[in-house]
Design a protein around this motif. Structure first.
Motif, PDB file in Angstrom:
ATOM      1  N   PRO A 209     -10.024  -1.275   5.979  1.00  0.00           N
ATOM      2  CA  PRO A 209      -9.822  -2.455   5.131  1.00  0.00           C
ATOM      3  C   PRO A 209     -11.156  -3.151   4.842  1.00  0.00           C
ATOM      4  N   PHE A 210     -11.254  -3.748   3.665  1.00  0.00           N
ATOM      5  CA  PHE A 210     -12.460  -4.448   3.240  1.00  0.00           C
ATOM      6  C   PHE A 210     -12.300  -5.933   3.548  1.00  0.00           C
ATOM      7  N   PRO A 211     -13.280  -6.545   4.209  1.00  0.00           N
ATOM      8  CA  PRO A 211     -13.188  -7.988   4.483  1.00  0.00           C
ATOM      9  C   PRO A 211     -13.386  -8.792   3.201  1.00  0.00           C
ATOM     10  N   HIS A 212     -12.956 -10.035   3.190  1.00  0.00           N
ATOM     11  CA  HIS A 212     -13.292 -10.957   2.111  1.00  0.00           C
ATOM     12  C   HIS A 212     -14.724 -11.395   2.377  1.00  0.00           C
ATOM     13  N   TYR A 213     -15.676 -10.690   1.794  1.00  0.00           N
ATOM     14  CA  TYR A 213     -17.093 -10.937   2.070  1.00  0.00           C
ATOM     15  C   TYR A 213     -17.450 -12.398   1.839  1.00  0.00           C
ATOM     16  N   GLY A 214     -18.077 -13.010   2.847  1.00  0.00           N
ATOM     17  CA  GLY A 214     -18.452 -14.406   2.795  1.00  0.00           C
ATOM     18  C   GLY A 214     -17.316 -15.332   3.198  1.00  0.00           C
ATOM     19  N   ASN A 215     -16.135 -14.771   3.390  1.00  0.00           N
ATOM     20  CA  ASN A 215     -14.957 -15.555   3.773  1.00  0.00           C
ATOM     21  C   ASN A 215     -14.058 -14.679   4.640  1.00  0.00           C
ATOM     22  N   GLU A 216     -14.654 -13.973   5.576  1.00  0.00           N
ATOM     23  CA  GLU A 216     -13.949 -12.966   6.371  1.00  0.00           C
ATOM     24  C   GLU A 216     -12.727 -13.499   7.110  1.00  0.00           C
ATOM     25  N   GLU A 217     -12.733 -14.772   7.472  1.00  0.00           N
ATOM     26  CA  GLU A 217     -11.621 -15.329   8.235  1.00  0.00           C
ATOM     27  C   GLU A 217     -10.352 -15.516   7.397  1.00  0.00           C
ATOM     28  N   THR A 218     -10.452 -15.421   6.072  1.00  0.00           N
ATOM     29  CA  THR A 218      -9.276 -15.659   5.230  1.00  0.00           C
ATOM     30  C   THR A 218      -8.429 -14.415   4.998  1.00  0.00           C
ATOM     31  N   GLY A 219      -8.953 -13.246   5.270  1.00  0.00           N
ATOM     32  CA  GLY A 219      -8.153 -12.045   5.046  1.00  0.00           C
ATOM     33  C   GLY A 219      -8.987 -10.815   4.771  1.00  0.00           C
ATOM     34  N   TYR A 220      -8.343  -9.852   4.145  1.00  0.00           N
ATOM     35  CA  TYR A 220      -8.964  -8.549   3.891  1.00  0.00           C
ATOM     36  C   TYR A 220      -8.225  -7.877   2.742  1.00  0.00           C
TER      37      TYR A 220
ATOM     38  N   ALA B 197       0.840  -1.205   0.000  1.00  0.00           N
ATOM     39  CA  ALA B 197       0.000   0.000   0.000  1.00  0.00           C
ATOM     40  C   ALA B 197       0.872   1.251   0.000  1.00  0.00           C
ATOM     41  N   ALA B 198       1.906   1.269   0.826  1.00  0.00           N
ATOM     42  CA  ALA B 198       2.812   2.426   0.868  1.00  0.00           C
ATOM     43  C   ALA B 198       3.484   2.624  -0.486  1.00  0.00           C
ATOM     44  N   TRP B 199       3.882   1.536  -1.148  1.00  0.00           N
ATOM     45  CA  TRP B 199       4.526   1.627  -2.460  1.00  0.00           C
ATOM     46  C   TRP B 199       3.561   2.196  -3.494  1.00  0.00           C
ATOM     47  N   TYR B 200       2.333   1.689  -3.564  1.00  0.00           N
ATOM     48  CA  TYR B 200       1.349   2.171  -4.542  1.00  0.00           C
ATOM     49  C   TYR B 200       0.951   3.622  -4.253  1.00  0.00           C
TER      50      TYR B 200
ATOM     51  N   VAL C 129      -6.894  -3.913   1.289  1.00  0.00           N
ATOM     52  CA  VAL C 129      -6.708  -2.472   1.423  1.00  0.00           C
ATOM     53  C   VAL C 129      -6.935  -1.908   0.019  1.00  0.00           C
ATOM     54  N   VAL C 130      -7.879  -0.986  -0.101  1.00  0.00           N
ATOM     55  CA  VAL C 130      -8.246  -0.442  -1.405  1.00  0.00           C
ATOM     56  C   VAL C 130      -7.651   0.952  -1.561  1.00  0.00           C
ATOM     57  N   LEU C 131      -7.010   1.147  -2.721  1.00  0.00           N
ATOM     58  CA  LEU C 131      -6.373   2.417  -3.070  1.00  0.00           C
ATOM     59  C   LEU C 131      -6.946   2.883  -4.399  1.00  0.00           C
ATOM     60  N   THR C 132      -7.102   4.195  -4.562  1.00  0.00           N
ATOM     61  CA  THR C 132      -7.728   4.673  -5.787  1.00  0.00           C
ATOM     62  C   THR C 132      -7.253   6.058  -6.188  1.00  0.00           C
ATOM     63  N   ASP C 133      -7.392   6.346  -7.458  1.00  0.00           N
ATOM     64  CA  ASP C 133      -7.324   7.692  -8.015  1.00  0.00           C
ATOM     65  C   ASP C 133      -8.615   7.810  -8.816  1.00  0.00           C
ATOM     66  N   MET C 134      -9.649   8.322  -8.186  1.00  0.00           N
ATOM     67  CA  MET C 134     -10.977   8.383  -8.806  1.00  0.00           C
ATOM     68  C   MET C 134     -10.959   9.157 -10.126  1.00  0.00           C
ATOM     69  N   ALA C 135     -10.185  10.236 -10.188  1.00  0.00           N
ATOM     70  CA  ALA C 135     -10.147  11.048 -11.410  1.00  0.00           C
ATOM     71  C   ALA C 135      -9.581  10.251 -12.582  1.00  0.00           C
ATOM     72  N   ALA C 136      -8.605   9.395 -12.318  1.00  0.00           N
ATOM     73  CA  ALA C 136      -7.998   8.595 -13.382  1.00  0.00           C
ATOM     74  C   ALA C 136      -8.756   7.300 -13.634  1.00  0.00           C
ATOM     75  N   GLY C 137      -9.659   6.929 -12.717  1.00  0.00           N
ATOM     76  CA  GLY C 137     -10.395   5.682 -12.864  1.00  0.00           C
ATOM     77  C   GLY C 137      -9.542   4.455 -12.565  1.00  0.00           C
TER      78      GLY C 137
END
Length: 147
Positions: free
Chosen positions: A43-54, A28-31, A56-64
């Motif tokens: 952080p976003f859970p692995h929906y329906g499989n929360e115990e396996t991990g999560y 995440a720091a690199w991106y 981290v979502v990164l974005t540039d909305m203007a660039a899509g």
């Protein structure tokens, strides 16, 4: 009654790319540093499989551009290898050929190794700048000449 499709439904572009990485925080720091992406908390859970991990979502909305970096408890820590089944590379479009030179200079400034800008004319005219993230995932900045 179900209607039978007579043509493909529309698409609106690629929404996001989500690799599983060995160290979510380091990636995440690199991106954030290299691509200038902003973290969407929490952080976003692995929906329906929360115990396996999560993720981290990164974005540039203007660039899509949106990237979901996934932590998975089963990850054994191997680097990405495009010769195995899985992701080969991800290409991010840039608006002009000159932007590739600017990206090369930016990556040089940050000390990120890259292959330099390659111009291709056959079978299509395009230019590409190739580099890799901390997990060896190949990233490309890509310009397709509209001519």
């Amino acid at each position: 009654m179900t209607e039978t499709a007579s043509r493909r439904p529309p698409m609106a572009g690629l929404h996001h790319f989500s690799p599983t990485v060995t160290d979510v925080e380091a990636s995440a720091a690199w991106y954030e540093r290299v691509l200038g992406l902003q973290r969407i908390p929490p952080p976003f859970p692995h929906y329906g499989n929360e115990e396996t991990g999560y993720a981290v979502v990164l974005t540039d909305m203007a660039a899509g551009v949106t990237i979901g970096l996934h932590h998975n408890v089963a990850n054994r820590g191997e680097p990405c290898d495009e010769t195995r089944t899985g992701v080969d590379h991800v290409a991010i479009a840039v608006p002009a050929r000159s932007d590739l030179d600017a990206w090369a200079a930016w990556l040089d400034h940050l000390g990120v190794k890259h292959a330099g800008v390659t111009d291709v004319t056959d079978p299509l005219k395009f230019s590409v700048l190739v580099f890799r993230d901390p997990d060896n995932i190949q990233l490309e900045m890509f310009y397709m000449d509209p001519q």
